[in-house]
Design an enzyme around this catalytic site. Structure first.
Site, PDB file in Angstrom:
ATOM      1  N   VAL A  80       0.820  -1.322  -0.257  1.00 34.07           N
ATOM      2  CA  VAL A  80      -0.100   0.138   0.094  1.00 34.07           C
ATOM      3  C   VAL A  80       0.551   1.184   0.025  1.00 34.07           C
ATOM      4  O   VAL A  80       1.569   1.331   0.803  1.00 34.07           O
ATOM      5  CB  VAL A  80      -0.859   0.035   1.147  1.00 34.07           C
ATOM      6  CG1 VAL A  80      -1.978   1.686   1.090  1.00 34.07           C
ATOM      7  CG2 VAL A  80      -1.267  -1.520   1.573  1.00 34.07           C
TER       8      VAL A  80
ATOM      9  N   ALA B  23       3.276   2.197  -1.831  1.00 33.51           N
ATOM     10  CA  ALA B  23       5.134   1.613  -2.062  1.00 33.51           C
ATOM     11  C   ALA B  23       5.610   1.715  -0.728  1.00 33.51           C
ATOM     12  O   ALA B  23       5.144   1.523   0.300  1.00 33.51           O
ATOM     13  CB  ALA B  23       5.418   2.366  -2.848  1.00 33.51           C
TER      14      ALA B  23
ATOM     15  N   GLU C  25      -1.039   1.185 -16.428  1.00 40.23           N
ATOM     16  CA  GLU C  25      -0.103  -0.551 -16.370  1.00 40.23           C
ATOM     17  C   GLU C  25      -0.813  -0.399 -17.652  1.00 40.23           C
ATOM     18  O   GLU C  25      -1.257   0.573 -18.850  1.00 40.23           O
ATOM     19  CB  GLU C  25      -1.488  -1.261 -16.218  1.00 40.23           C
ATOM     20  CG  GLU C  25      -1.620  -1.316 -14.108  1.00 40.23           C
ATOM     21  CD  GLU C  25      -0.212  -2.520 -14.127  1.00 40.23           C
ATOM     22  OE1 GLU C  25       0.273  -2.970 -14.476  1.00 40.23           O
ATOM     23  OE2 GLU C  25       0.064  -1.948 -12.751  1.00 40.23           O
TER      24      GLU C  25
ATOM     25  N   ASP D  24      -7.294  -2.462  -8.640  1.00 36.99           N
ATOM     26  CA  ASP D  24      -5.503  -2.476  -7.066  1.00 36.99           C
ATOM     27  C   ASP D  24      -6.451  -1.727  -6.272  1.00 36.99           C
ATOM     28  O   ASP D  24      -6.132  -1.831  -5.503  1.00 36.99           O
ATOM     29  CB  ASP D  24      -4.875  -1.471  -7.753  1.00 36.99           C
ATOM     30  CG  ASP D  24      -3.791  -1.761  -7.625  1.00 36.99           C
ATOM     31  OD1 ASP D  24      -3.085  -2.632  -7.288  1.00 36.99           O
ATOM     32  OD2 ASP D  24      -3.123  -0.240  -7.610  1.00 36.99           O
TER      33      ASP D  24
ATOM     34  N   LYS E  82      -5.825  -2.416  -2.272  1.00 40.26           N
ATOM     35  CA  LYS E  82      -5.140  -2.003  -0.709  1.00 40.26           C
ATOM     36  C   LYS E  82      -6.302  -1.769   0.641  1.00 40.26           C
ATOM     37  O   LYS E  82      -6.183  -1.591   1.641  1.00 40.26           O
ATOM     38  CB  LYS E  82      -4.347  -1.142  -1.215  1.00 40.26           C
ATOM     39  CG  LYS E  82      -3.429  -1.060  -2.349  1.00 40.26           C
ATOM     40  CD  LYS E  82      -3.030  -0.056  -3.150  1.00 40.26           C
ATOM     41  CE  LYS E  82      -1.485  -0.085  -4.356  1.00 40.26           C
ATOM     42  NZ  LYS E  82      -1.968   1.504  -5.204  1.00 40.26           N
TER      43      LYS E  82
ATOM     44  N   GLY F 178       6.242   3.916  -8.542  1.00 43.23           N
ATOM     45  CA  GLY F 178       7.734   3.941  -8.697  1.00 43.23           C
ATOM     46  C   GLY F 178       8.044   2.696  -8.535  1.00 43.23           C
ATOM     47  O   GLY F 178       8.441   2.897  -7.176  1.00 43.23           O
TER      48      GLY F 178
END
Ligand code: ASP
Ligand code: MG
Length: 826
Positions: free
Chosen positions: A615, A617, A673, A684, A688, A803
């Protein structure tokens, strides 16, 4: 600099004299020695003693095959001589060898006629390897470096034969040594001496027993007053464990005589024990050194243990049988143990370890498997009466065991060594059949099942020799996140080790098609080339087994894929005690049951499961939530923009460009994506939300999340190009939503939410332009925690939430968190 010793014995073993090149190397080492006097004791060329012994056995069976064996032995020596020496010297020496071979042929011929051999014959023949190797080396040294002599130990060393070898007759040997020196008007600067061989008082050829050349070294060191003994072999010194079983084994710089004897007793092929006892009397230090790495200092064996390490080495004896004698007749009865071990001694059974429970109703001891029946018979006979009267109830024999011993003088009186030993074995799942600690406290021994030997040895080795934070790492998935992680790791490995004693070893890598398994840490600057060159088809079962290596204290698997299949393996991994780190959301969003199983592993086997990057990053979201919950705060609501893609789309959606063109552009920038519907669908984000909800104890499944995605129903199927082409049709609707919000000074945001009320949802919502959600940038993620403590003003975590660099860094941070759980002080 310490003063040079006047006289040093150098003993070269058979592997140091395997061929002409080896002889040259040895000659170089000898020539470079600084001491005034050098006594060079040699073994036979590698394998020659075995061949000679075999020739005698073969002849004893009337088998003429001994001739082939001798022809091979003869040819090998002649060839070595021819390669090393000038024609004249070579001819001379070859003639001598031929004469010896003729004597051997006579003995072996007689052996075939008699259909058997005597000890005299065997010892005469088996000693010739040393006679030849000594002459070859002496001739080579003479040719290269001048005046050099050789001594045939059969002329000097006098022994009486014993069952296993020989006892030195010191006065006789000394007298002959003096006579030998007197005849030559002094001891030469360099003298080559045959190892292994000797004579009896009556002048019969004798040997010191297999591997006896070490012993020769200390005998001649004593006879000629040397100050040091160097045993040159093919390893760097005495190792902490057998390197064939433990690749992590290290060379020990020093050992005491007692430790060396103890290790030798427990099967570590250090050195012939008689060598040490002879050296002890004169306090001669013994060095074990590598002929092929003569710059390596090797191991020094001396009076004092010399190091602060508590444990020096680990040794094993294989093929052991445990015998357990049990019965109330043994309680408190005096002399039982004496009678027991007396009976065994009378039968020449060697007892390897003894363990007796303090209640005294059983005694357990270990013997070589080959002696197990003999031992049982001896015990049965000795306690015949007790067995008849039922005072001794049973005598059990368990074959198929091994003994593992931890040796070190420093263990004496230091608490915790045994605990460390047993906990390492326990962690590796090794069960102990018997435990014994010698009174000397120089060793602790355990008996284990033979099948567990290597695992036990490796686990104990890891427990004593490696840092607690040595971690075996496997990375599954070497795409953008995985490869970035490897790069980040490669830059930090060194300083983590130096500064924090954290030893991270990436030993396995896998892409979907290929994997690379390595016993040594993979070079993280070259991994791609190595994977290409040495990769094999991916097999995650083998992959995991490789990473979970008994030689290293901890193992972790890092899953950098988005694969469902891989996520389904975490359960097995964790339950085996392998830690798991991942940015892959699949496992935490599959069934609640599976999720609970993964979280449970920590309590049952202590395996850590870390997933901060699932979650936001690297943003500290999971950790923050955990801190809140664990400190007793109550979560009222968690609300957040959890998709970098959708964050970007709505941050940029200001009316200047249509929504569909923003999607196309974001895709081109790599913010989405490959199929943007994967982002727009909101799944997605829903994942999370599930992860966050479960973290606060809610029992939600992915299907329970009320999800309003952004993909028009009509466009859910079909190729991406078609989707992008059709999307503009919906621009008007999106623009209308935007305008309505704008009119009220609000913005559109795609938000996931979970509340105390039990509701979990994902939808496009409107927020005032003063709201934190309105003031984010680019692909920022943002999460608001409303709790009992943070009620007026929520706790906010905000920043780039996607990222490769930040995600990989988040995984790396989890790895270091793991290291700190394992004891690192970061
Ligand atoms: N050559 C003898 C043996 O192989 C003695 C030695 O090498 O130590 O047993
Ligand atoms: Mg040898």
């Amino acid at each position: 600099m310490s003063e040079q010793p006047a006289c040093v014995v150098h003993k070269f073993g058979g592997t140091s004299l395997a061929d002409a090149a080896c002889f040259r190397l040895v000659a170089k080492i000898v020539a470079a020695r600084p001491e005034q006097r050098r006594l060079i004791v040699v073994s036979a060329m590698a394998g020659v003693t075995d061949q000679l012994v075999r020739a005698v056995h073969v002849a004893g069976k009337r088998d003429l095959g001994y001739r082939d064996i001798m022809a091979t032995v003869g040819a090998r020596h002649r060839q070595t001589i021819a390669e090393l020496l000038s024609a004249e010297a070579a001819n001379q020496l070859c003639d001598a060898v031929t004469r010896d071979l003729e004597i051997i042929e006579e003995v072996l011929h007689v052996t075939t006629v008699l259909r058997g051999y005597s000890r005299n014959g065997l010892e005469l023949v088996s000693g010739y390897g040393e006679v030849w190797s000594a002459q070859i080396l002496a001739a080579l040294l003479r040719q290269e470096y001048g005046d050099i002599d050789w001594l045939d130990a059969r002329d000097v060393l006098t022994v009486t034969r014993t069952d296993t070898g020989a006892d030195v007759m010191w006065p006789e040997s000394r007298a002959r040594a003096e006579a030998w020196v007197a005849q030559r008007s002094g001891l030469p600067r360099t003298l080559v001496i045959t190892g292994f061989v000797a004579s009896t008082d009556e002048g019969l050829a004798a040997t010191l027993g297999r591997n006896g050349s070490d012993f020769s070294a200390s005998i001649f060191g004593t006879l000629f007053d040397a100050q040091e003994i160097h045993i040159w072999t093919d390893v760097d010194g005495v190792m902490s464990a057998n390197p064939r079983l433990v690749t992590e084994a290290v060379t020990l710089p020093t050992l005491s005589y007692d430790e060396a004897i103890e290790l030798a007793y427990f099967g570590a092929k250090v050195i012939h024990p008689a060598t040490i006892s002879t050296a002890v009397e004169r306090n001669l230090p013994i060095f074990i050194r590598n002929t092929f790495r003569s710059d390596h200092p090797g191991t020094r064996i001396q009076q004092k243990s010399g190091a602060t390490d508590q444990v020096k080495g680990l040794a094993t004896i294989e093929s052991v049988a445990l015998i357990n004698v049990e019965g109330i007749g043994m309680i408190g009865v005096r002399g039982i143990a004496e009678r027991l071990f007396g009976a065994l001694r009378d039968e020449s059974v060697q007892v390897l370890m003894i363990s007796q429970g303090s209640s005294g109703n059983s005694i357990c001891f270990g013997v070589a498997s080959a002696q197990a029946d003999q031992a049982r018979n001896a015990v049965e006979r000795a306690f015949f009466a007790e067995r008849l009267h039922g005072q001794i109830r049973r005598i059990d024999v368990t074959k198929g065991c091994s003994i593992l011993a931890v040796v070190g003088e420093g263990m004496a009186g230091k608490p915790g060594v045994a605990a460390k030993f047993f906990s390492a074995l326990g962690k590796a799942g090794v069960s102990l059949r018997a435990i014994a600690q010698g009174l000397s406290e120089r060793n602790i021994s355990v008996a284990v099942d033979a099948a567990d030997t290597q695992r036990a040895l490796r686990a104990a080795h890891a427990g004593f020799y490696l840092s607690k934070q040595t971690v075996s790492i496997g990375v599954v998935g070497v795409g953008s996140i995985g490869s970035t992680l490897l790069r980040q790791l490669s830059h930090r490995l060194r300083s983590l080790k130096q500064e924090f004693d954290i030893d991270l070893r990436v030993r396995a890598l896998a892409s979907s098609g290929r994997m690379l398994l390595s016993d040594h840490p993979i070079d993280l600057e070259q991994w791609r080339a190595e994977l290409d060159a040495r990769g094999e088809p991916t097999d995650l079962t083998r992959f995991a087994a490789h990473v979970y290596d008994d030689q290293l204290p901890h193992a972790v698997l890092i899953d950098c894929t988005a694969s469902q299949e891989v996520s389904e393996l975490y359960g097995t991994w964790l339950e085996r005690g392998v830690h798991v780190i991942t940015p892959n959301k699949r496992a935490n969003t599959s069934s609640l049951e599976y999720y609970r199983r993964l979280r449970q592993a920590n309590r049952t086997v202590g395996a850590h499961y870390l997933y901060e990057t699932t979650v936001g990053a690297a943003l500290p979201i999971i950790q923050t939530l955990r801190d809140l919950v664990q400190t007793g705060d109550e979560i009222v609501e968690i609300e957040g923009i959890l998709s970098g893609t959708l964050s970007y789309l709505f941050n940029s959606f200001d009316g200047k460009r249509s929504f569909s063109s923003l999607v196309t552009q974001a895709r081109e920038l790599g913010y989405t994506e490959p199929d943007p519907r994967d982002d727009l669908s909101g799944t997605d984000v829903a994942r999370k939300v599930v992860i966050l909800a479960r973290e606060i104890g809610m029992t939600v499944e992915l299907a329970d999340v009320a999800l309003e995605g952004l993909v028009p129903k009509e466009l859910t199927k079909g190729p991406v190009s078609e989707f992008l082409a059709e999307l503009p049709k919906y621009d008007a609707h999106m623009e209308q939503l935007r305008r309505e919000a704008e009119a009220k000074a609000e913005v559109l945001r795609f938000v996931g939410r979970v509340g105390r009320d039990g509701n979990a949802s994902v939808a496009l919502r409107r927020y005032p332009i003063t709201h934190p959600f309105a003031r984010i940038q680019l692909t920022d993620n943002i999460v608001l925690f409303r709790t009992t403590r943070y009620n007026e003003n929520p706790l906010v975590v905000q920043g780039p939430g996607a990222g490769r660099e930040v995600t990989a860094a988040g995984v790396f941070a989890d790895l270091l968190r793991l290291a700190s759980y394992l004891g690192a002080s970061l």
